[in-house]
Structures are given as C-alpha cells and as structure tokens.
Design a protein around this motif. Sequence first.
Motif, PDB file in Angstrom:
ATOM      1  N   VAL A 167     -34.272 -19.807  -9.106  1.00 24.51           N
ATOM      2  CA  VAL A 167     -34.808 -18.460  -8.857  1.00 24.51           C
ATOM      3  C   VAL A 167     -36.282 -18.369  -9.236  1.00 24.51           C
ATOM      4  O   VAL A 167     -37.061 -17.696  -8.545  1.00 24.51           O
ATOM      5  N   VAL A 168     -36.681 -19.063 -10.298  1.00 27.88           N
ATOM      6  CA  VAL A 168     -38.100 -19.026 -10.677  1.00 27.88           C
ATOM      7  C   VAL A 168     -38.941 -19.675  -9.585  1.00 27.88           C
ATOM      8  O   VAL A 168     -39.981 -19.152  -9.177  1.00 27.88           O
ATOM      9  N   PHE A 169     -38.451 -20.785  -9.057  1.00 25.84           N
ATOM     10  CA  PHE A 169     -39.167 -21.454  -7.963  1.00 25.84           C
ATOM     11  C   PHE A 169     -39.300 -20.520  -6.758  1.00 25.84           C
ATOM     12  O   PHE A 169     -40.389 -20.350  -6.203  1.00 25.84           O
ATOM     13  N   LEU A 170     -38.190 -19.896  -6.365  1.00 19.45           N
ATOM     14  CA  LEU A 170     -38.226 -19.043  -5.178  1.00 19.45           C
ATOM     15  C   LEU A 170     -39.139 -17.830  -5.387  1.00 19.45           C
ATOM     16  O   LEU A 170     -39.921 -17.464  -4.515  1.00 19.45           O
ATOM     17  N   MET A 171     -39.054 -17.228  -6.571  1.00 27.36           N
ATOM     18  CA  MET A 171     -39.882 -16.055  -6.852  1.00 27.36           C
ATOM     19  C   MET A 171     -41.363 -16.426  -6.786  1.00 27.36           C
ATOM     20  O   MET A 171     -42.181 -15.685  -6.233  1.00 27.36           O
ATOM     21  N   THR A 172     -41.698 -17.581  -7.338  1.00 28.52           N
ATOM     22  CA  THR A 172     -43.088 -18.041  -7.301  1.00 28.52           C
ATOM     23  C   THR A 172     -43.540 -18.270  -5.858  1.00 28.52           C
ATOM     24  O   THR A 172     -44.626 -17.868  -5.451  1.00 28.52           O
ATOM     25  N   LEU A 173     -42.653 -18.891  -5.093  1.00 27.70           N
ATOM     26  CA  LEU A 173     -42.959 -19.177  -3.696  1.00 27.70           C
ATOM     27  C   LEU A 173     -43.202 -17.878  -2.920  1.00 27.70           C
ATOM     28  O   LEU A 173     -44.163 -17.758  -2.151  1.00 27.70           O
ATOM     29  N   ILE A 174     -42.340 -16.888  -3.144  1.00 31.05           N
ATOM     30  CA  ILE A 174     -42.466 -15.617  -2.423  1.00 31.05           C
ATOM     31  C   ILE A 174     -43.803 -14.946  -2.748  1.00 31.05           C
ATOM     32  O   ILE A 174     -44.513 -14.482  -1.852  1.00 31.05           O
ATOM     33  N   THR A 175     -44.126 -14.928  -4.042  1.00 26.10           N
ATOM     34  CA  THR A 175     -45.394 -14.310  -4.441  1.00 26.10           C
ATOM     35  C   THR A 175     -46.557 -15.019  -3.753  1.00 26.10           C
ATOM     36  O   THR A 175     -47.465 -14.381  -3.214  1.00 26.10           O
ATOM     37  N   GLY A 176     -46.517 -16.340  -3.754  1.00 22.77           N
ATOM     38  CA  GLY A 176     -47.576 -17.114  -3.120  1.00 22.77           C
ATOM     39  C   GLY A 176     -47.670 -16.819  -1.628  1.00 22.77           C
ATOM     40  O   GLY A 176     -48.767 -16.657  -1.083  1.00 22.77           O
ATOM     41  N   ALA A 220     -40.690 -15.504   3.493  1.00 28.00           N
ATOM     42  CA  ALA A 220     -40.582 -14.836   2.198  1.00 28.00           C
ATOM     43  C   ALA A 220     -39.260 -14.063   2.116  1.00 28.00           C
ATOM     44  O   ALA A 220     -38.568 -14.090   1.100  1.00 28.00           O
ATOM     45  N   ARG A 221     -38.919 -13.387   3.208  1.00 26.49           N
ATOM     46  CA  ARG A 221     -37.687 -12.586   3.230  1.00 26.49           C
ATOM     47  C   ARG A 221     -36.456 -13.466   3.034  1.00 26.49           C
ATOM     48  O   ARG A 221     -35.538 -13.130   2.292  1.00 26.49           O
ATOM     49  N   TYR A 222     -36.447 -14.631   3.675  1.00 28.47           N
ATOM     50  CA  TYR A 222     -35.265 -15.490   3.549  1.00 28.47           C
ATOM     51  C   TYR A 222     -35.190 -16.107   2.145  1.00 28.47           C
ATOM     52  O   TYR A 222     -34.104 -16.259   1.594  1.00 28.47           O
ATOM     53  N   CYS A 223     -36.354 -16.436   1.579  1.00 27.58           N
ATOM     54  CA  CYS A 223     -36.353 -16.928   0.192  1.00 27.58           C
ATOM     55  C   CYS A 223     -35.841 -15.833  -0.748  1.00 27.58           C
ATOM     56  O   CYS A 223     -35.138 -16.102  -1.725  1.00 27.58           O
ATOM     57  N   PHE A 224     -36.224 -14.597  -0.442  1.00 21.30           N
ATOM     58  CA  PHE A 224     -35.801 -13.447  -1.245  1.00 21.30           C
ATOM     59  C   PHE A 224     -34.264 -13.304  -1.206  1.00 21.30           C
ATOM     60  O   PHE A 224     -33.625 -13.059  -2.233  1.00 21.30           O
ATOM     61  N   ILE A 225     -33.681 -13.492  -0.033  1.00 21.22           N
ATOM     62  CA  ILE A 225     -32.218 -13.394   0.084  1.00 21.22           C
ATOM     63  C   ILE A 225     -31.561 -14.499  -0.751  1.00 21.22           C
ATOM     64  O   ILE A 225     -30.621 -14.246  -1.511  1.00 21.22           O
ATOM     65  N   ALA A 231     -36.208 -12.101 -11.588  1.00 21.45           N
ATOM     66  CA  ALA A 231     -35.267 -12.624 -10.595  1.00 21.45           C
ATOM     67  C   ALA A 231     -33.845 -12.230 -10.968  1.00 21.45           C
ATOM     68  O   ALA A 231     -33.017 -11.908 -10.103  1.00 21.45           O
ATOM     69  N   LEU A 232     -33.565 -12.237 -12.256  1.00 21.62           N
ATOM     70  CA  LEU A 232     -32.237 -11.842 -12.733  1.00 21.62           C
ATOM     71  C   LEU A 232     -31.955 -10.383 -12.377  1.00 21.62           C
ATOM     72  O   LEU A 232     -30.909 -10.053 -11.808  1.00 21.62           O
ATOM     73  N   THR A 233     -32.918  -9.509 -12.696  1.00 29.41           N
ATOM     74  CA  THR A 233     -32.745  -8.093 -12.365  1.00 29.41           C
ATOM     75  C   THR A 233     -32.594  -7.920 -10.858  1.00 29.41           C
ATOM     76  O   THR A 233     -31.765  -7.148 -10.388  1.00 29.41           O
ATOM     77  N   THR A 234     -33.424  -8.648 -10.099  1.00 26.78           N
ATOM     78  CA  THR A 234     -33.347  -8.547  -8.649  1.00 26.78           C
ATOM     79  C   THR A 234     -31.957  -8.923  -8.144  1.00 26.78           C
ATOM     80  O   THR A 234     -31.390  -8.240  -7.295  1.00 26.78           O
ATOM     81  N   GLY A 235     -31.416 -10.015  -8.685  1.00 25.60           N
ATOM     82  CA  GLY A 235     -30.076 -10.441  -8.259  1.00 25.60           C
ATOM     83  C   GLY A 235     -29.041  -9.361  -8.528  1.00 25.60           C
ATOM     84  O   GLY A 235     -28.269  -8.993  -7.632  1.00 25.60           O
ATOM     85  N   THR A 236     -29.035  -8.804  -9.752  1.00 24.82           N
ATOM     86  CA  THR A 236     -28.019  -7.798 -10.070  1.00 24.82           C
ATOM     87  C   THR A 236     -28.216  -6.543  -9.216  1.00 24.82           C
ATOM     88  O   THR A 236     -27.243  -5.892  -8.842  1.00 24.82           O
ATOM     89  N   VAL A 237     -29.469  -6.220  -8.893  1.00 26.48           N
ATOM     90  CA  VAL A 237     -29.722  -5.017  -8.101  1.00 26.48           C
ATOM     91  C   VAL A 237     -29.405  -5.258  -6.621  1.00 26.48           C
ATOM     92  O   VAL A 237     -28.777  -4.437  -5.967  1.00 26.48           O
TER      93      VAL A 237
END
Lengths: 304, 160, 427
Positions: B13-22, B45-50, C273-279
């Motif tokens: 999740v940290v990797f994906l979140m970083t990627l989305i922000t970038g 970005a949307r698919y990484c978010f999912i 990311a954790l909060t996002t997942g739960t939401v």
Amino acid sequence: EPETLLKFGHAASTSTPAHVALEKVDALIRENTDGRVGLELFPNSQLGGERELIESIQLGNIDMAFVSTAPLAAFDSDFYVFDMPFLFTDHAAVYSVLDGPIGQEMLDGLQRVGIMGVSYWENGFRQFENASRVVKTADDLKGLKMRTMENEVHIAAWREAGANPAPLAFGELFTALQQGTFDAMEGPINLFYSMKFNEVQKNISLTNHIYSPLVIMMNPDSASMLSDEDLAALKAAFAEIAPLQREMTQQADKDAIAAMPSVAVTELSPEDLATFSEKMGPVYDLVKQKVGGDLVDRIVATVK
Amino acid sequence: MKWIDENLEEAVVVFLMTLITGLIGLQIFMRYVMGASLSWSEELARYCFIWMSYIGVAYAVRRNVSIATTVLADALPSRGLRLAVSLFAHIVFAAFALLVVSQGITLVQKISGFGQKSASLGLPMAYVYAAPVVGFALTLIRLMQRIVLDLRAYQAGDPA
Amino acid sequence: MIAAILFGLFCVLLLMSVPIAVALGSASAIALFVAGKVSNTYIPQALVTSIDSFPLMAVPFFILAGDIMARGGLSERLLKVGGVLFGRFRGGMAIIAVVTCMFFAAISGSGPATVAAVGSILLPVMAREGYRPAFSTGLVASSGCLGVIIPPSVPMIIYAASANVSVSGMFLAGIVPGLLIAFGLIAYALWQARRDGIRATGEDQTARDVFAAIWEAKWALLAPGIILGGIYGGIFTPTEAAAVGVIYGLVVSMLIYRELSFADLYRSIAQSALTTGTVMVIVGTATIFGRVLTIERIPVILAESMTTIVENPIVLLLLINLLLLVVGTFLETLAAIIILTPILLPVALAIGVDPTHFGIVMIVNLAIGMITPPLGLNLFIGARVGKVPIEKLIPAMPPFVLTMVLILLALTYIPALSLALPSWASN
Ligand code: NA
Ligand code: NA
C-alpha cells in the motif's frame, strides 16, 4: 403488473428525449404483448455508469440498457468507428450506415462479447464548445485546455488538431469550466443546455465532428427467457419508436440553441471544417488499426 | 517469511500510495509546464487506488483496525461472551471475504473472456477486477491469524 | 420483505460488532440471494466500480496531507499563532482550540484526524491551565467536526459522488456553515470557561511578537491557501489539489522544517492507506446496499409516501433532520451518506431544496453524529488523546451538541448561508 419486468438501466436524466421515448416503448411493449412484458426503468446511472451498465448486461445483472458508443468501443473495438472525426456529414449519411447492412452487422457482432444488440437510437452530433473565443479553424484551438471523454481516439484527435485535451469525470466538468481548470469541451447541444453549461461557456462551433448513436442492448439470457413472439414485439417496439426518438433529439438541439441567446453559435464552412479534418487525419489510421481497415473502408464507401 | 508476515500489505500500500501521488503530480506538471496533458495518468492512478484500497482491507485486519459498533460487546459481563462475539464478527467477515474471493474469481474469468479493455491504456479490465479478489484473499488469511491470536490471548488470560 | 431482511440483518450484524463494511456487504449479499434478481458476481463488480472514481481519489490525499502536516511541525506553529493572538483573553485557550481546529480543518478532510492532530498537542496544555479535561476534550472533539464542514472534506467528496453535484461547489458551500459553527462553539466555550473560573494566562503581546509567530508559521498558514486557492483559482481539480497538498506538506516538513523523517513519512503513508482501505470498503459495500434498495424501489416508495404524508416542506425538512441525527448517532458518516443520499435527495428535490444545500444539511447532521454516542469517532479519538474515560466525556457533550443543532436549524431553513458563496463565486 407484467409477468416479466425487464430491468432497463441508463445514464441519462429523465428529461432527455431518450428517456421519454423509452417510456413510450414500455407502453408499446405492454400493449403488444397483452401486458406480459414490461420495462422497469432505472435512469440517472442508478444502476451504474455506462461502462458498468455494459458490463452488467454481459454478466446478466441487468436485462437491458442503452449506452453511447464511446464506452462500448472498449468492449467491441468495431465501435471505435463512431469515434472517427468527420466520418458523417449529415443525418442521411448516418442513417444509411446504421439502418443498413453494416449497422445490423455491428449489432450482431456484439454477440461475440455476450451482448444482444437491439437497435440504434440517437445521441446526436457532437459540437465544440468553449469559454474564451469563437473557434472557426483548427488554428484557433491553440492553448485551449479541453475536456474530452475518456476515449483514446477522442484525446488523440483533439491533440492532433492543436488543443490540449485531457479526460475528466463528467460530474466535475461544470465546476472545472467555471473555475477555468478547463477552457473547452465537446458534446451534443441538448446535453450542453440541459446541464446548464451555457452559464460557463460562451461559444459553440457547429463542428458536427462526431455522430454518436445510442445502442440499445439486452442480455442474451434475458432475451431467451421471452417467447419468440414477445421478443419480436419488444424489438419491434424499439424499431417503431426509433424515428420519433431521433426526431425528438434533433428538435431538442434546435430548442436548446433557441433557449441560449447568450451563446454564440458559429456555423463552420466546409473549408473551416477541412482545417480540423486534415489535422485529425492520423487518427483514421489509429482507428483502422483497432477496427480492421475493412469496416472503415466500407463505411467510408457507403457515406460517399 | 516473518518479514512477509509483518510487512507485505504495508509495503504494497505504501508503494501504491507513493505511485499515485507521483502520477497526479506528473499529470499537473505535464498540463501546465509542458502544455500537453497526459491521457493515461488518471486512469492508471485510479486503478492503483482500487488495488491500494482492497490491499488496505487486509492491512487493516493485520493491524486490528476496523470501524465497528462495539457498544454491546463492551457491555458484556464476561470475557467468554466477549470472545464469542468477537469470534462471531471474525467469522462473518471471513464468510463475506470468501464470497468476494469466490465470486470475484468467476467475475475475473468472465471479464477476461469478454476481453474488455481499459479506455486509455488498453489494459485488460480483468486486472482491475482482480483487486478485491487478492485483497479479500489476504484478508481471509489475516482473519485466520486474528482468530488464532484472540483464542491464544483468551487462554493466556489477557483481560482483553 | 427484501427490505426487512436487508435492514434487519444489517442491524443485527452491527450490534454483534461486525465491521460496518462487512455488515453492509453481508446483508446485501443475503438480500440479493433471497431476491434472486442478480448474480453474486454483482458484489465484486460493484466493489470495484463504486470506487473507480477520480473525485474519490482525493480521499487518501486529504488524509495523507493532514497527517504529514500534523507530524511535520505545522500544527505546533499554528498553535503558537493562536497563543499570541488569543492567549491574553479569559478562556483564550478555548478560542485557540477552535481556531486551530478551523485551520487544520482547512488542510484535512477528516474529523477524527483534526481531533487527533490538534488534541494531542493542545489538550495537555489546556489541562495545565486549569480546564476540566472533559470540557476541553469535548471542545476539541466538537471542533473536530469542522474537519468535515470546512473544506476540504471527505464526506463532501462522497456526497458529491452520490448526488452527482460538484465537489468544489460543495466545498465552497461549507465555508460559511463552518465559520458559524466555529463561532457558536467559541461562544459557548467562553461562557463555560468563565463559569469555571478560568483566568487568562497569556501575556500581552507586542505587535512584534505577533508578527514573529505568524512569520514562523507562514508555511503552515499558506497550506490552506495553496489547496483551496488552487481549486478556486482554476489551477487544479479537487483531487489534484489534494495531491499538491501532500507534496507541499512534504516539502515544508522535510525540507524547510526538517521535522519529518523518512521513517515518519513511511508511517504517514501507511496510516493514510490504512484509513483509505477501511473507508473505501465501506463505500463499496454501502453502494451495494444502496443498489439493492434501488432495485427494490425503496427510495421511490419512501419518497412518495414521505411527500404525501407530510406536505409542509418545513416539517418535512425537520423530519429529515431528525432522521439524520438519529442515524448519525449509530451509523458511520460515509456509509450513512451513501445509503441515505439516494433515499432522501429525491424527497428534498421534490420540495425544491437545492442539492448542494441539502448536502450541507446532511453533512452537518452527520458531523454532529461524530460527537454523539454510541458511535462517535471524534469522541473515541478525543477520549484517547485527551486521556479522559469516554463515560466522563459523554456528560460534557450535550451543550456542544445543542449548539451545533441550533446552527444546523439555521442552516436548514436559510439556504443562503450555504449557497450565497458558491453562487457569488460563479458570477
Ligand atoms: Na476540512
Ligand atoms: Na454518533
């Protein structure tokens, strides 16, 4: 209450010609099947946006839907032909394709991806709209940040023509235009009016760059649940209302123009239009790659 | 193995979140600085978010975080009853996760069979629909762990 | 019948401490199975399609931006500005608490995040200055509601997606209501602080001190301007602005203040990311729940019966408020928005209420739900950061709730309070 109530989803509002026509179809089907079959309408994306609706038809989660062709192309690449700019010059050309053998072939082709194509209705010709200036030729597009649908061909076409296009969720569009995050957009005039875009856009250029049909579709299993007679009655009802629906849509465009005196509506001469179509030429090759050249060539030959 | 147990979901999740922000940063940069908007950044970005959201579900179970109403459970008089309620909640969660995984696999197969492509990148949409399948499969594993941990804590006499 | 199964199961599962998302999802799955109308592939499909939305992506960014700024030293600097401005007044700390929450709310999109960020620094100070912990914690928990009323706001993003209105329009409409609630809370808090015999502890400040504190906090004070200015200056969409907020927070706290290490950053990202997942899983399952209702035509039936039984729009709006207040006590905010918007919005539209105005009414109602038991996230977080047992905190809440309810009534019946700003901005 009919024995079979078919769930029909779409993304348009209840005031659109398509929804009004759909209510007429429902009445007609009930009448012609002696009340055995009816439609249960879910407008306004209540059962999902267009991409989701198509998918739900495939999966059998809804029975029927109509969608525009831009999202349908991601399911069946033949439908990219409707994204080719300046393919059709007028309604007569459109109908010669849709109501002829090519149109029927394309509807039948949807069977490959688990969809029964029923009929073509009208979404209409799309026009170019913007806030800042009268756009007559492609040169006028320079520097305009333009919202397009999320469709590769549309984005490529407007980029070739000289604009700075990007996709944006439709729900964000009004405010994005209002704030100036985007300057320009494109779409049918009656939608432009019903979504009150005339409050944030001052110019319409009658480019007629794309004609988009609405495709009426059905889940094949839902179709086979009906008797042959009832299914025929259902298909006939859509075909019977189609001319009326097309007329209502064209009238809605005219009414919209009359209702927006503050918006400058600019007619484009064939020479003006040519400045767009020449620049958008490379997109034809892109579509040919996706569709296969044969279908494109046959359509071009038909409309000539 | 221990590293995976402790960090798998978190690292993803940290990797994906970083990627989305970038990606979104790049999108803005391209629109303003280069004057050429990207057409694919938003979609990717949307698919990484999912994916991030559903891996995040497993991560939340791993970290024992959830939004639940615990008034009734908190008011129960005995540790045994509280354990029973908490086990019940885990089992309902696991059953739901199992449903999502099994139906999700069917869904992915169907979508993949129909060959739907994403609008901008032309990615097979089946990859996107795999997100809840993978996320809830991991969640299922994490729930098993949670159940074992709860039972152990109960036996060890923790006042939890 | 299907509706009874749906709601009945949902309530039972909720009471049995099943996570809200799972209660929504399981109840919907069983209702769909009983109704036999759609295949179960519908559930994984809707889990994806419901969150496949660019506007929704602003959620993790606004959570992350707030988290980075809280850890990166921005909150402390904001508090110091509050101290030099209001420290010399009796009950000044109460003003500082609300004003700091307002500022933090203008960066963060979440209520609990606002409570956590401000409360963890401020509540120990307030305790030293003689404020009753239950009162000061209650104040911060209530001011935390501003986190979702003053833009940016995660619930507004969710509402905008459900009601198909503009996110930026909702954001603008929330500013005046947020200010009103802030004033209301300050007014009550000052009155209460005086009753409790709190004295001013701050010294008179010279203009130079004030300026120095503001200068020291300039990067923090600029953050809301970058986010909201970016949206309303036509530079970014709300989602992009949220991402820019993250990047800005990173630059300030890592490069300028140097108070955020890479390890902190990693924890911030993991937490958001954790909060996002739960939401998001709640968004997904609540959408399925709502679809079952739609397929069963419950919103239509309910809207028709509500408008025929109660014809007076004033009474109808009052009833809607009561319903939302009750729902807000036990249901999580986002789930409530996704489930209730399709049901209540048609009713509101039928009596001529603007959808953006209705969204504000809904969000203020549900924000009040964040400080009411049994499920009040701001209360839980407040109790934790304020080190007050929740049963001591709850008796301190009624005056705060009452203050907000009074303002809510004003917001309900005076649409201009919400709509004047957006309509002024569009001209
Ligand atoms: Na906020
Ligand atoms: Na509550």
